[in-house]
Design an enzyme around this catalytic site. Structure first.
Site, PDB file in Angstrom:
ATOM      1  N   GLY A 158       0.306   4.526  -5.861  1.00 27.56           N
ATOM      2  CA  GLY A 158       0.536   3.265  -6.540  1.00 27.56           C
ATOM      3  C   GLY A 158       1.443   3.328  -7.744  1.00 27.56           C
ATOM      4  N   VAL A 205      -3.317   3.294  -0.059  1.00 26.49           N
ATOM      5  CA  VAL A 205      -3.468   3.007   1.373  1.00 26.49           C
ATOM      6  C   VAL A 205      -4.918   3.179   1.832  1.00 26.49           C
ATOM      7  CG1 VAL A 205      -2.907   5.309   2.263  1.00 26.49           C
ATOM      8  CG2 VAL A 205      -2.295   3.275   3.599  1.00 26.49           C
ATOM      9  N   PHE A 261       0.845  -1.190   0.000  1.00 23.04           N
ATOM     10  CA  PHE A 261       0.000   0.000   0.000  1.00 23.04           C
ATOM     11  C   PHE A 261       0.878   1.236   0.000  1.00 23.04           C
ATOM     12  CE2 PHE A 261      -2.755  -3.245   1.804  1.00 23.04           C
ATOM     13  CZ  PHE A 261      -3.909  -3.059   1.051  1.00 23.04           C
ATOM     14  N   CYS A 262       0.489   2.202  -0.800  1.00 26.13           N
ATOM     15  CA  CYS A 262       1.233   3.456  -0.884  1.00 26.13           C
ATOM     16  C   CYS A 262       0.236   4.581  -1.102  1.00 26.13           C
ATOM     17  CB  CYS A 262       2.264   3.403  -1.995  1.00 26.13           C
ATOM     18  SG  CYS A 262       1.545   3.200  -3.619  1.00 26.13           S
ATOM     19  N   SER A 263       0.740   5.759  -1.417  1.00 24.44           N
ATOM     20  CA  SER A 263      -0.172   6.892  -1.571  1.00 24.44           C
ATOM     21  C   SER A 263      -0.947   6.833  -2.877  1.00 24.44           C
ATOM     22  CB  SER A 263       0.571   8.220  -1.427  1.00 24.44           C
ATOM     23  OG  SER A 263       1.638   8.281  -2.337  1.00 24.44           O
TER      24      SER A 263
END
Length: 102
Positions: free
Chosen positions: A11, A39, A7-9
């Site tokens: 992708g 996320v 998960f990231c801000s």
């Protein structure tokens, strides 16, 4: 088969790392799937993962994600591994956390 979810801000850069991780897993015959999502999707998409990885840019979400997914391994990807897109090192870390490095 292990399910690894990152998960990231947004992708974007994480999708590059996902591809590197898939290549590294295939090279060592590690049976896994690797996905990347925003996320904001943790509760919906992290529940069935074997391990959840957070991009360094969203590491401040660690406690909240751990609370949302109790009992599930949640790790922040090492900044150096992420910055160099070192998929092999991330896969090695995942295998250690999950006890699959034996």
């Amino acid at each position: 088969m292990r399910k690894i979810v990152l998960f990231c801000s947004a992708g974007m850069s994480t999708s590059i790392l996902v591809n590197k991780m898939i290549e590294a897993a295939k090279a060592i015959d590690y049976d896994c799937t690797v996905e990347a999502h925003s996320v904001s999707e943790v509760a919906r998409l992290g529940a069935d993962a074997d391990i959840v990885l957070l991009g360094p840019q969203v590491r401040f979400n660690l406690a909240g994600v751990q609370k949302t997914l109790p009992g599930k391994p949640v790790e922040v990807i090492d900044m150096r591994m992420y910055g160099t897109m070192n998929g092999a090192a991330v896969i090695d870390h995942v295998r250690k956390v999950l006890g699959d490095d034996k």
